[in-house]
Design a protein around this motif. Structure first.
Motif, PDB file in Angstrom:
ATOM      1  N   VAL A   1     -35.821   1.120 -28.476  1.00  0.00           N
ATOM      2  CA  VAL A   1     -35.119   2.044 -27.379  1.00  0.00           C
ATOM      3  C   VAL A   1     -34.813   3.283 -28.338  1.00  0.00           C
ATOM      4  CG1 VAL A   1     -33.172   2.567 -25.905  1.00  0.00           C
ATOM      5  CG2 VAL A   1     -33.955   0.181 -26.114  1.00  0.00           C
ATOM      6  N   PRO A   2     -35.493   4.233 -28.018  1.00  0.00           N
ATOM      7  CA  PRO A   2     -35.518   5.676 -28.661  1.00  0.00           C
ATOM      8  C   PRO A   2     -34.376   6.457 -28.234  1.00  0.00           C
ATOM      9  CG  PRO A   2     -37.502   5.770 -27.363  1.00  0.00           C
ATOM     10  CD  PRO A   2     -36.607   4.380 -26.962  1.00  0.00           C
ATOM     11  N   ASP A   3     -33.591   6.141 -27.111  1.00  0.00           N
ATOM     12  CA  ASP A   3     -32.598   7.082 -26.463  1.00  0.00           C
ATOM     13  C   ASP A   3     -31.927   8.300 -27.414  1.00  0.00           C
ATOM     14  OD1 ASP A   3     -31.293   4.844 -27.631  1.00  0.00           O
ATOM     15  OD2 ASP A   3     -30.016   4.874 -25.592  1.00  0.00           O
ATOM     16  N   HIS A   4     -31.171   7.670 -28.336  1.00  0.00           N
ATOM     17  CA  HIS A   4     -30.464   8.395 -29.335  1.00  0.00           C
ATOM     18  C   HIS A   4     -31.613   9.222 -30.160  1.00  0.00           C
ATOM     19  CE1 HIS A   4     -26.735   6.057 -28.618  1.00  0.00           C
ATOM     20  NE2 HIS A   4     -26.520   6.947 -27.954  1.00  0.00           N
ATOM     21  N   GLU A   5     -32.495   8.575 -30.550  1.00  0.00           N
ATOM     22  CA  GLU A   5     -33.360   9.486 -31.415  1.00  0.00           C
ATOM     23  C   GLU A   5     -33.930  10.455 -30.823  1.00  0.00           C
ATOM     24  OE1 GLU A   5     -37.890   8.809 -33.346  1.00  0.00           O
ATOM     25  OE2 GLU A   5     -36.553   6.980 -32.909  1.00  0.00           O
ATOM     26  N   LEU A   6     -34.384  10.429 -29.506  1.00  0.00           N
ATOM     27  CA  LEU A   6     -34.739  11.520 -28.653  1.00  0.00           C
ATOM     28  C   LEU A   6     -33.859  12.765 -28.631  1.00  0.00           C
ATOM     29  CD1 LEU A   6     -36.498   9.771 -25.729  1.00  0.00           C
ATOM     30  CD2 LEU A   6     -37.591  10.651 -27.723  1.00  0.00           C
ATOM     31  N   LEU A   7     -32.529  12.203 -28.530  1.00  0.00           N
ATOM     32  CA  LEU A   7     -31.372  13.426 -28.352  1.00  0.00           C
ATOM     33  C   LEU A   7     -31.225  14.127 -29.823  1.00  0.00           C
ATOM     34  CD1 LEU A   7     -28.600  11.258 -26.623  1.00  0.00           C
ATOM     35  CD2 LEU A   7     -29.961  13.082 -25.538  1.00  0.00           C
ATOM     36  N   PHE A   8     -31.403  13.066 -30.757  1.00  0.00           N
ATOM     37  CA  PHE A   8     -31.410  13.834 -32.275  1.00  0.00           C
ATOM     38  C   PHE A   8     -32.601  14.750 -32.441  1.00  0.00           C
ATOM     39  CE2 PHE A   8     -29.148   9.795 -33.757  1.00  0.00           C
ATOM     40  CZ  PHE A   8     -28.083  10.048 -33.003  1.00  0.00           C
ATOM     41  N   LYS A   9     -33.617  14.341 -32.090  1.00  0.00           N
ATOM     42  CA  LYS A   9     -34.821  15.250 -32.090  1.00  0.00           C
ATOM     43  C   LYS A   9     -34.700  16.680 -31.311  1.00  0.00           C
ATOM     44  CE  LYS A   9     -39.015  13.742 -31.833  1.00  0.00           C
ATOM     45  NZ  LYS A   9     -40.350  13.013 -31.314  1.00  0.00           N
ATOM     46  N   SER A  10     -34.234  16.503 -30.225  1.00  0.00           N
ATOM     47  CA  SER A  10     -33.746  17.597 -29.236  1.00  0.00           C
ATOM     48  C   SER A  10     -32.840  18.564 -30.087  1.00  0.00           C
ATOM     49  CB  SER A  10     -33.545  17.113 -27.919  1.00  0.00           C
ATOM     50  OG  SER A  10     -33.158  18.453 -26.995  1.00  0.00           O
ATOM     51  N   ALA A  11     -31.895  17.957 -30.675  1.00  0.00           N
ATOM     52  CA  ALA A  11     -30.737  19.113 -31.245  1.00  0.00           C
ATOM     53  C   ALA A  11     -31.325  19.577 -32.527  1.00  0.00           C
ATOM     54  CB  ALA A  11     -29.783  17.862 -31.764  1.00  0.00           C
ATOM     55  N   ILE A  12     -32.235  18.905 -33.260  1.00  0.00           N
ATOM     56  CA  ILE A  12     -32.648  19.319 -34.419  1.00  0.00           C
ATOM     57  C   ILE A  12     -33.665  20.630 -34.024  1.00  0.00           C
ATOM     58  CG2 ILE A  12     -34.376  18.805 -36.428  1.00  0.00           C
ATOM     59  CD1 ILE A  12     -33.563  15.988 -36.526  1.00  0.00           C
TER      60      ILE A  12
ATOM     61  N   LYS B   1     -39.566  23.408 -24.917  1.00  0.00           N
ATOM     62  CA  LYS B   1     -39.424  23.683 -26.443  1.00  0.00           C
ATOM     63  C   LYS B   1     -38.687  22.564 -27.307  1.00  0.00           C
ATOM     64  CE  LYS B   1     -37.978  27.829 -26.466  1.00  0.00           C
ATOM     65  NZ  LYS B   1     -37.480  29.081 -26.952  1.00  0.00           N
ATOM     66  N   TYR B   2     -37.642  22.070 -26.465  1.00  0.00           N
ATOM     67  CA  TYR B   2     -36.755  20.804 -26.885  1.00  0.00           C
ATOM     68  C   TYR B   2     -36.658  19.680 -26.182  1.00  0.00           C
ATOM     69  CZ  TYR B   2     -34.793  25.691 -27.875  1.00  0.00           C
ATOM     70  OH  TYR B   2     -34.674  26.926 -28.414  1.00  0.00           O
ATOM     71  N   TYR B   3     -37.306  19.458 -24.981  1.00  0.00           N
ATOM     72  CA  TYR B   3     -37.674  18.369 -24.296  1.00  0.00           C
ATOM     73  C   TYR B   3     -38.576  17.317 -24.957  1.00  0.00           C
ATOM     74  CZ  TYR B   3     -37.837  15.304 -20.428  1.00  0.00           C
ATOM     75  OH  TYR B   3     -37.945  14.384 -19.373  1.00  0.00           O
ATOM     76  N   PHE B   4     -38.231  15.936 -25.191  1.00  0.00           N
ATOM     77  CA  PHE B   4     -39.084  14.883 -25.487  1.00  0.00           C
ATOM     78  C   PHE B   4     -38.722  13.716 -24.709  1.00  0.00           C
ATOM     79  CE2 PHE B   4     -37.885  17.355 -29.351  1.00  0.00           C
ATOM     80  CZ  PHE B   4     -38.916  17.650 -29.841  1.00  0.00           C
ATOM     81  N   GLU B   5     -39.537  12.897 -24.459  1.00  0.00           N
ATOM     82  CA  GLU B   5     -39.663  11.936 -23.789  1.00  0.00           C
ATOM     83  C   GLU B   5     -40.437  10.652 -24.109  1.00  0.00           C
ATOM     84  OE1 GLU B   5     -40.833  12.377 -19.541  1.00  0.00           O
ATOM     85  OE2 GLU B   5     -42.668  13.301 -20.084  1.00  0.00           O
ATOM     86  N   PHE B   6     -40.090   9.477 -23.733  1.00  0.00           N
ATOM     87  CA  PHE B   6     -40.759   8.363 -24.219  1.00  0.00           C
ATOM     88  C   PHE B   6     -40.164   7.019 -23.098  1.00  0.00           C
ATOM     89  CE2 PHE B   6     -41.112   4.152 -26.344  1.00  0.00           C
ATOM     90  CZ  PHE B   6     -42.269   4.056 -27.056  1.00  0.00           C
ATOM     91  N   GLU B   7     -41.545   6.774 -22.516  1.00  0.00           N
ATOM     92  CA  GLU B   7     -41.443   5.878 -21.299  1.00  0.00           C
ATOM     93  C   GLU B   7     -40.373   6.116 -20.320  1.00  0.00           C
ATOM     94  OE1 GLU B   7     -40.765   1.867 -23.033  1.00  0.00           O
ATOM     95  OE2 GLU B   7     -42.781   1.813 -23.637  1.00  0.00           O
ATOM     96  N   SER B   8     -39.290   5.487 -20.101  1.00  0.00           N
ATOM     97  CA  SER B   8     -38.390   6.056 -19.171  1.00  0.00           C
ATOM     98  C   SER B   8     -37.002   6.764 -19.974  1.00  0.00           C
ATOM     99  CB  SER B   8     -37.749   4.806 -18.484  1.00  0.00           C
ATOM    100  OG  SER B   8     -37.049   3.897 -19.539  1.00  0.00           O
ATOM    101  N   TYR B   9     -37.210   6.865 -21.166  1.00  0.00           N
ATOM    102  CA  TYR B   9     -36.058   7.770 -21.708  1.00  0.00           C
ATOM    103  C   TYR B   9     -36.656   9.108 -22.149  1.00  0.00           C
ATOM    104  CZ  TYR B   9     -34.865   2.936 -22.849  1.00  0.00           C
ATOM    105  OH  TYR B   9     -34.377   1.971 -22.601  1.00  0.00           O
ATOM    106  N   ASN B  10     -35.413  10.115 -22.143  1.00  0.00           N
ATOM    107  CA  ASN B  10     -35.757  11.325 -22.485  1.00  0.00           C
ATOM    108  C   ASN B  10     -34.589  11.994 -23.307  1.00  0.00           C
ATOM    109  OD1 ASN B  10     -33.662  12.985 -20.498  1.00  0.00           O
ATOM    110  ND2 ASN B  10     -34.958  11.888 -19.156  1.00  0.00           N
ATOM    111  N   SER B  11     -34.960  13.531 -23.570  1.00  0.00           N
ATOM    112  CA  SER B  11     -33.911  13.972 -24.675  1.00  0.00           C
ATOM    113  C   SER B  11     -32.805  14.934 -23.911  1.00  0.00           C
ATOM    114  CB  SER B  11     -34.465  14.821 -25.596  1.00  0.00           C
ATOM    115  OG  SER B  11     -35.316  15.823 -24.696  1.00  0.00           O
ATOM    116  N   CYS B  12     -32.715  14.587 -22.833  1.00  0.00           N
ATOM    117  CA  CYS B  12     -31.587  15.383 -22.012  1.00  0.00           C
ATOM    118  C   CYS B  12     -30.284  14.555 -21.941  1.00  0.00           C
ATOM    119  CB  CYS B  12     -32.026  16.082 -20.685  1.00  0.00           C
ATOM    120  SG  CYS B  12     -32.517  17.559 -20.696  1.00  0.00           S
ATOM    121  N   SER B  13     -28.857  15.337 -22.278  1.00  0.00           N
ATOM    122  CA  SER B  13     -27.665  14.654 -21.960  1.00  0.00           C
ATOM    123  C   SER B  13     -26.886  16.058 -22.003  1.00  0.00           C
ATOM    124  CB  SER B  13     -27.387  13.674 -22.883  1.00  0.00           C
ATOM    125  OG  SER B  13     -26.316  13.160 -22.787  1.00  0.00           O
ATOM    126  N   THR B  14     -25.617  15.770 -21.978  1.00  0.00           N
ATOM    127  CA  THR B  14     -24.533  16.816 -22.152  1.00  0.00           C
ATOM    128  C   THR B  14     -24.380  17.197 -23.633  1.00  0.00           C
ATOM    129  OG1 THR B  14     -22.844  14.902 -22.087  1.00  0.00           O
ATOM    130  CG2 THR B  14     -23.101  16.001 -19.953  1.00  0.00           C
TER     131      THR B  14
END
Length: 416
Positions: free
Chosen positions: A267-278, A302-315
């Motif tokens: 599950v790459p949910d946090h990884e996607l958030l980290f990639k977006s922050a970087i 420019k900052y958006y990533f997704e993998f299957e049902s997960y994406n890099s957007c959060s508060t």
């Protein structure tokens, strides 16, 4: 003591209870406490707090995050988070001031904090055993998540793990080396460790494990208590692990799968958030994109990533240092990194004095526990709440105010 000072004391004492209600009431108390402190310091000409090194450094950092907001693509939105953040700096001075000038505050605040903490523990175990807590909030057994009094928000483990060292410091400050209290400390720590494990909050459990390790090697007293507590904690966690398959799956099996990129259940949910922050950090490495702006920018291509049902957007990206880098850049993050290294160096130096050097140990156990509380909140290898969030900021800043009072030797405490 005049009426204003009494209100000052009572607001601090009801703060732990208000923490159970959500962010509004704690933030209201923080703001009012800051205003009362300004009134008292001016009316009594106690300007030394405002001139302290701590406050000058805090204001300097606060100006940095305000500038970051002003330079963001949406200054008005970003300033909502940064501009009034100075109230937490004043809250620290407020706590420092009241611990210096109110001889009864240690007594009242220890009882207030302790009763709320014990209630949370009992309520949490009640929810685990019966399926509902005292207010009827259900145990989310399908997710192996225990929330207790916080209902649908997963704050229970974080509240316990971050506040336990603060409570223990207060107990030492008020009760000293009482044998009756010492015998209760083991039960308090073991119960907190076990309940934190039962919450299913892995980051909170990591924090409590770090806490156990640090008190084992750093505290001056409680040698038997520390050993017994560690052994009992390990035993109880093992018992729960082998008796509750859902907790075992959540805390161990699921964790291994989520960090193993070759696992089918990865599950790459946090990884996607980290990639977006970087990526946000790379776009503005010096001053960042502005506090609170992660939630606005994460949907940008420019900052958006997704993998299957997960994406890099959060508060927020759920990692303190990545959030600071993305939102405040290097200029806003380096002071916090320096603070973490200062806390780490202080604890390491104490360990050196305690085990290698023949020099007199300068820190008592209350001070050590407060340093540990700050260390845990700044520990970088963990998942965190929004750094600029009102609720978590109370927990971040409370031990600093008590510690400043202790380190300046203005508060009378019993010998430990």
């Amino acid at each position: 003591m005049n009426n204003v000072s009494l209100i000052h004391r009572y607001m601090l004492c009801i703060l732990p209870l208000c923490m159970l209600t959500g962010p509004f009431l704690p933030d209201l108390i923080i703001s009012l406490s800051a205003l009362i402190f300004i009134y008292l310091s001016i009316s009594r000409k106690k300007y030394e707090y405002l001139k302290s090194t701590y406050f000058l450094l805090f204001i300097s950092w606060w100006l940095i995050i305000v500038i970051s907001s002003l330079l963001s693509i949406n200054p008005t939105f970003s300033l909502e988070s940064s501009f009034f953040y100075f109230r937490f700096g004043l809250f620290v001075l407020s706590v420092w001031y009241i611990f210096d000038h109110d001889d009864q505050i240690i007594k009242y605040f220890t009882y207030s904090f302790g009763l709320v903490f014990i209630f949370i523990i009992i309520d949490g175990f009640f929810q685990y055993i019966t399926g509902y807590n005292f207010l009827g909030y259900p145990y989310q057994s399908n997710y192996s998540r225990l929330s207790g009094i916080f209902n649908e928000k997963w704050f229970l483990g974080g509240f316990l793990s971050k506040n336990l060292p603060i409570l223990l410091a207060l107990i030492i400050m008020y009760f000293g080396n009482s044998k009756v209290i010492n015998s209760s400390i083991t039960l308090l720590i073991v119960s907190t460790v076990l309940l934190t494990f039962l919450t299913g909050e892995r980051s909170a459990f990591i924090s409590i494990v770090i806490f156990l390790f640090l008190i084992m090697v750093l505290l001056n007293k409680w040698q038997k208590i520390r050993i017994i507590t560690l052994l009992l904690s390990i035993l109880m966690v093992l018992v729960i692990t082998f008796s509750d398959t859902k907790i075992k799956e959540r805390m161990f099996s699921s964790t291994i799968n989520q960090i193993n990129i070759f696992s089918e259940n990865y599950v790459p949910d946090h990884e996607l958030l980290f990639k977006s922050a970087i990526q946000m950090f790379k776009s503005s490495p010096l001053i960042g994109n502005g506090p609170k702006m992660f939630r606005k920018l994460c949907s940008d291509e420019k900052y958006y990533f997704e993998f299957e049902s997960y994406n890099s957007c959060s508060t927020h990206p759920h990692q303190t240092y990545l959030q600071l880098l993305a939102e405040t850049g290097l200029i806003g993050t380096i002071p916090i990194i320096f603070l973490f290294f200062y806390i780490s160096w202080t604890l390491l130096y104490h360990l050196f004095q305690k085990t290698v050097s023949n020099r007199q140990i300068k820190m008592n156990d209350a001070q050590i526990l407060l340093f540990i509380a700050i260390f845990i909140t700044l520990w970088p290898i963990n998942v965190n709440l929004n750094f600029f969030g009102n609720w978590i900021s109370v927990i971040y800043f409370l031990p600093i105010g008590i510690l400043l009072s202790l380190c300046n030797k203005n508060t009378k405490i019993k010998s430990v």
